[in-house]
Scaffold this motif. Structure first.
Motif, PDB file in Angstrom:
ATOM      1  N   LEU A 104       3.331   8.850  10.580  1.00  0.00           N
ATOM      2  CA  LEU A 104       4.538   9.082   9.780  1.00  0.00           C
ATOM      3  C   LEU A 104       5.453  10.094  10.451  1.00  0.00           C
ATOM      4  O   LEU A 104       6.661   9.863  10.595  1.00  0.00           O
ATOM      5  CB  LEU A 104       4.144   9.569   8.382  1.00  0.00           C
ATOM      6  CG  LEU A 104       5.314   9.855   7.441  1.00  0.00           C
ATOM      7  CD1 LEU A 104       6.000   8.566   7.025  1.00  0.00           C
ATOM      8  CD2 LEU A 104       4.821  10.617   6.204  1.00  0.00           C
ATOM      9  N   PRO A 119      12.421   1.880   3.501  1.00  0.00           N
ATOM     10  CA  PRO A 119      11.259   2.046   2.617  1.00  0.00           C
ATOM     11  C   PRO A 119      10.086   1.131   2.960  1.00  0.00           C
ATOM     12  O   PRO A 119       8.927   1.541   2.850  1.00  0.00           O
ATOM     13  CB  PRO A 119      11.825   1.741   1.234  1.00  0.00           C
ATOM     14  CG  PRO A 119      13.277   2.098   1.345  1.00  0.00           C
ATOM     15  CD  PRO A 119      13.666   1.693   2.744  1.00  0.00           C
ATOM     16  N   VAL A 122       8.088   2.608   5.748  1.00  0.00           N
ATOM     17  CA  VAL A 122       7.333   3.784   5.297  1.00  0.00           C
ATOM     18  C   VAL A 122       6.139   3.338   4.459  1.00  0.00           C
ATOM     19  O   VAL A 122       5.031   3.866   4.594  1.00  0.00           O
ATOM     20  CB  VAL A 122       8.230   4.744   4.494  1.00  0.00           C
ATOM     21  CG1 VAL A 122       7.414   5.923   3.952  1.00  0.00           C
ATOM     22  CG2 VAL A 122       9.376   5.252   5.371  1.00  0.00           C
ATOM     23  N   GLU A 123       6.344   2.357   3.598  1.00  0.00           N
ATOM     24  CA  GLU A 123       5.252   1.836   2.776  1.00  0.00           C
ATOM     25  C   GLU A 123       4.103   1.347   3.635  1.00  0.00           C
ATOM     26  O   GLU A 123       2.927   1.570   3.302  1.00  0.00           O
ATOM     27  CB  GLU A 123       5.760   0.691   1.898  1.00  0.00           C
ATOM     28  CG  GLU A 123       6.602   1.131   0.724  1.00  0.00           C
ATOM     29  CD  GLU A 123       7.086  -0.044  -0.117  1.00  0.00           C
ATOM     30  OE1 GLU A 123       6.711  -1.205   0.206  1.00  0.00           O
ATOM     31  OE2 GLU A 123       7.826   0.184  -1.088  1.00  0.00           O
ATOM     32  N   LEU A 126       2.155   4.298   4.851  1.00  0.00           N
ATOM     33  CA  LEU A 126       1.470   5.031   3.786  1.00  0.00           C
ATOM     34  C   LEU A 126       0.469   4.196   3.006  1.00  0.00           C
ATOM     35  O   LEU A 126      -0.259   4.729   2.158  1.00  0.00           O
ATOM     36  CB  LEU A 126       2.494   5.623   2.805  1.00  0.00           C
ATOM     37  CG  LEU A 126       3.527   6.591   3.384  1.00  0.00           C
ATOM     38  CD1 LEU A 126       4.378   7.172   2.267  1.00  0.00           C
ATOM     39  CD2 LEU A 126       2.839   7.711   4.158  1.00  0.00           C
ATOM     40  N   ARG A 127       0.397   2.917   3.276  1.00  0.00           N
ATOM     41  CA  ARG A 127      -0.487   2.020   2.525  1.00  0.00           C
ATOM     42  C   ARG A 127      -1.919   2.558   2.398  1.00  0.00           C
ATOM     43  O   ARG A 127      -2.523   2.480   1.319  1.00  0.00           O
ATOM     44  CB  ARG A 127      -0.482   0.629   3.164  1.00  0.00           C
ATOM     45  CG  ARG A 127      -1.284  -0.414   2.400  1.00  0.00           C
ATOM     46  CD  ARG A 127      -1.219  -1.762   3.110  1.00  0.00           C
ATOM     47  NE  ARG A 127       0.139  -2.287   3.121  1.00  0.00           N
ATOM     48  CZ  ARG A 127       0.642  -3.040   2.145  1.00  0.00           C
ATOM     49  NH1 ARG A 127      -0.093  -3.343   1.100  1.00  0.00           N
ATOM     50  NH2 ARG A 127       1.887  -3.483   2.233  1.00  0.00           N
ATOM     51  N   PHE A 132       1.072   3.605  -2.506  1.00  0.00           N
ATOM     52  CA  PHE A 132       1.995   3.817  -1.388  1.00  0.00           C
ATOM     53  C   PHE A 132       3.451   3.576  -1.750  1.00  0.00           C
ATOM     54  O   PHE A 132       4.344   4.181  -1.156  1.00  0.00           O
ATOM     55  CB  PHE A 132       1.583   2.948  -0.187  1.00  0.00           C
ATOM     56  CG  PHE A 132       1.553   1.478  -0.462  1.00  0.00           C
ATOM     57  CD1 PHE A 132       2.658   0.677  -0.214  1.00  0.00           C
ATOM     58  CD2 PHE A 132       0.408   0.877  -0.974  1.00  0.00           C
ATOM     59  CE1 PHE A 132       2.631  -0.683  -0.464  1.00  0.00           C
ATOM     60  CE2 PHE A 132       0.364  -0.491  -1.220  1.00  0.00           C
ATOM     61  CZ  PHE A 132       1.485  -1.278  -0.975  1.00  0.00           C
ATOM     62  N   ARG A 133       3.720   2.709  -2.727  1.00  0.00           N
ATOM     63  CA  ARG A 133       5.118   2.481  -3.102  1.00  0.00           C
ATOM     64  C   ARG A 133       5.694   3.713  -3.812  1.00  0.00           C
ATOM     65  O   ARG A 133       6.811   4.155  -3.508  1.00  0.00           O
ATOM     66  CB  ARG A 133       5.232   1.246  -3.994  1.00  0.00           C
ATOM     67  CG  ARG A 133       4.939  -0.061  -3.268  1.00  0.00           C
ATOM     68  CD  ARG A 133       5.273  -1.274  -4.124  1.00  0.00           C
ATOM     69  NE  ARG A 133       5.017  -2.502  -3.391  1.00  0.00           N
ATOM     70  CZ  ARG A 133       3.849  -3.140  -3.378  1.00  0.00           C
ATOM     71  NH1 ARG A 133       2.818  -2.646  -4.070  1.00  0.00           N
ATOM     72  NH2 ARG A 133       3.689  -4.255  -2.689  1.00  0.00           N
ATOM     73  N   LYS A 135       4.540   6.749  -3.582  1.00  0.00           N
ATOM     74  CA  LYS A 135       4.584   7.851  -2.625  1.00  0.00           C
ATOM     75  C   LYS A 135       5.744   7.706  -1.657  1.00  0.00           C
ATOM     76  O   LYS A 135       6.351   8.695  -1.243  1.00  0.00           O
ATOM     77  CB  LYS A 135       3.252   7.938  -1.877  1.00  0.00           C
ATOM     78  CG  LYS A 135       2.106   8.411  -2.748  1.00  0.00           C
ATOM     79  CD  LYS A 135       0.790   8.489  -1.997  1.00  0.00           C
ATOM     80  CE  LYS A 135      -0.331   8.976  -2.906  1.00  0.00           C
ATOM     81  NZ  LYS A 135      -1.645   9.065  -2.218  1.00  0.00           N
ATOM     82  N   THR A 136       6.067   6.468  -1.303  1.00  0.00           N
ATOM     83  CA  THR A 136       7.220   6.233  -0.429  1.00  0.00           C
ATOM     84  C   THR A 136       8.498   6.692  -1.119  1.00  0.00           C
ATOM     85  O   THR A 136       9.348   7.362  -0.517  1.00  0.00           O
ATOM     86  CB  THR A 136       7.326   4.753  -0.058  1.00  0.00           C
ATOM     87  OG1 THR A 136       6.202   4.394   0.750  1.00  0.00           O
ATOM     88  CG2 THR A 136       8.613   4.475   0.715  1.00  0.00           C
ATOM     89  N   ARG A 137       8.640   6.335  -2.402  1.00  0.00           N
ATOM     90  CA  ARG A 137       9.827   6.777  -3.144  1.00  0.00           C
ATOM     91  C   ARG A 137       9.896   8.298  -3.198  1.00  0.00           C
ATOM     92  O   ARG A 137      10.974   8.888  -3.053  1.00  0.00           O
ATOM     93  CB  ARG A 137       9.802   6.196  -4.562  1.00  0.00           C
ATOM     94  CG  ARG A 137      10.046   4.697  -4.626  1.00  0.00           C
ATOM     95  CD  ARG A 137      10.337   4.249  -6.049  1.00  0.00           C
ATOM     96  NE  ARG A 137       9.180   4.435  -6.925  1.00  0.00           N
ATOM     97  CZ  ARG A 137       8.220   3.522  -7.111  1.00  0.00           C
ATOM     98  NH1 ARG A 137       8.287   2.360  -6.472  1.00  0.00           N
ATOM     99  NH2 ARG A 137       7.208   3.760  -7.925  1.00  0.00           N
ATOM    100  N   ILE A 140      10.685   9.857   0.478  1.00  0.00           N
ATOM    101  CA  ILE A 140      12.067   9.585   0.884  1.00  0.00           C
ATOM    102  C   ILE A 140      13.034  10.355  -0.016  1.00  0.00           C
ATOM    103  O   ILE A 140      13.997  10.972   0.451  1.00  0.00           O
ATOM    104  CB  ILE A 140      12.367   8.075   0.854  1.00  0.00           C
ATOM    105  CG1 ILE A 140      11.602   7.363   1.979  1.00  0.00           C
ATOM    106  CG2 ILE A 140      13.876   7.819   1.002  1.00  0.00           C
ATOM    107  CD1 ILE A 140      11.821   5.859   2.028  1.00  0.00           C
TER     108      ILE A 140
END
Length: 302
Positions: A104, A119, A122-123, A126-127, A132-133, A135-137, A140
């Motif tokens: 990352l 996004p 990044v997802e 982070l998966r 991960f969705r 956490k991505t939000r 970011i």
């Protein structure tokens, strides 16, 4: 506590005024100090405020000698990396986060880079951390807030940090204590569990636990206190089956006996969570002592 006493992590050494009822052997086969029936604390009897403060501070001193290297177990090089890693650590292990963040931060080394990231990309990174969705939000959104409101710098004030997406008081105190040197108590699940077992407080809400425990210690000790307690919770005082018979603070613990009290069986419950070996069982002398008989960090500790 001397280095020799620190070596006996597998022994619950009772204080001179503690009653003892059971005995075991240490890792060398020698007779170990007897285990206290009530862990040196009279269960069910009221404890004065002065006695509580003394017991709490003694526990912290004992843990400080067992874990002199206690530190955040998230890898980071700057405040931005620490706040991102701490947000990502929710609902997963620090080890998993440490395996994920290098990719990352290699791709998005600054808040500006992560704020402008795709996004979906990044997802994908982070998966492995789960959720991960969401956490991505968070990461970011957090990065955008840093860029737009703080000039791309992580703020060093609690009231500013908790306004960032995904950042609560726990994360804020991790950042303040370890990136800015400002004392704070990190009330994670381990901390909550142990301070209640030790009867430092009966509170259940993190902010109330933070206030109650903070009142027992000088403010200057708060950050390291958090590390000591969390290290102990991860390695010995587990949620489901604490290793009571291998606990160095058993003589001071009202909850002694909730877990395994047999020294040999308890030693098998010790966990090692740093350096890529999650859950590895270690013998206390190898886990905690260097060649000179002094407490030493586990493999991979910085």
């Amino acid at each position: 506590m001397s280095a020799k006493k620190a070596a006996a992590v597998g022994k619950a050494t009772a204080g001179k005024d503690d009653e003892t009822t059971t005995a075991g052997k240490d890792a060398t086969g020698k007779a170990a100090a007897k285990k206290p029936a009530g862990a040196g604390v009279a269960v069910g009897k009221p404890e004065s405020r002065t006695a509580l403060v003394r017991r709490a501070r003694r526990i912290n001193r004992e843990l400080a000698e067992i874990y002199p290297y206690a530190h955040p177990e998230l890898d980071f090089e700057n405040p931005f990396q620490l706040v991102i890693a701490t947000v990502l650590s929710a609902q997963t292990t620090d080890l998993r986060v440490n395996q994920t963040t290098p990719a990352l931060f290699a791709e998005y080394p600054t808040p500006e880079d992560l704020a402008a990231a795709d996004p979906e990309k990044v997802e994908e990174i982070l998966r492995p951390t789960g959720f991960f969705r969401a956490k991505t939000r968070s990461v970011i959104g957090l990065s955008k807030a840093l860029v737009e409101e703080f000039g791309g710098e992580v703020p060093g004030r609690l009231e500013d940090l908790v306004k960032l997406p995904g950042v609560g008081r726990k994360t804020a105190f991790v950042v303040l204590g370890n990136a800015f040197g400002r004392p704070g108590i990190t009330v994670d699940t381990h901390f909550q569990r142990l301070v209640r077992r030790w009867r430092w407080t009966d509170e259940t809400e993190p902010d109330k636990i933070e206030t109650a425990v903070g009142a027992l210690f000088p403010k200057s000790e708060w950050t390291m206190l958090s590390h000591h307690v969390i290290f102990h919770g991860r390695r010995i005082c587990h949620a489901r089956k604490p290793a009571c018979g291998a606990c160095p603070v058993a003589p001071l613990c009202p909850a002694y006996g909730e877990g395994e009290t047999d020294p040999e069986k308890a030693k098998k419950l010790l966990k090692y969570e740093k350096g890529g070996f999650p859950g590895q069982r270690l013998n206390p002398p190898q886990a905690y002592l260097d060649a000179g008989g002094r407490p030493a960090p586990p493999l991979g500790a910085g």
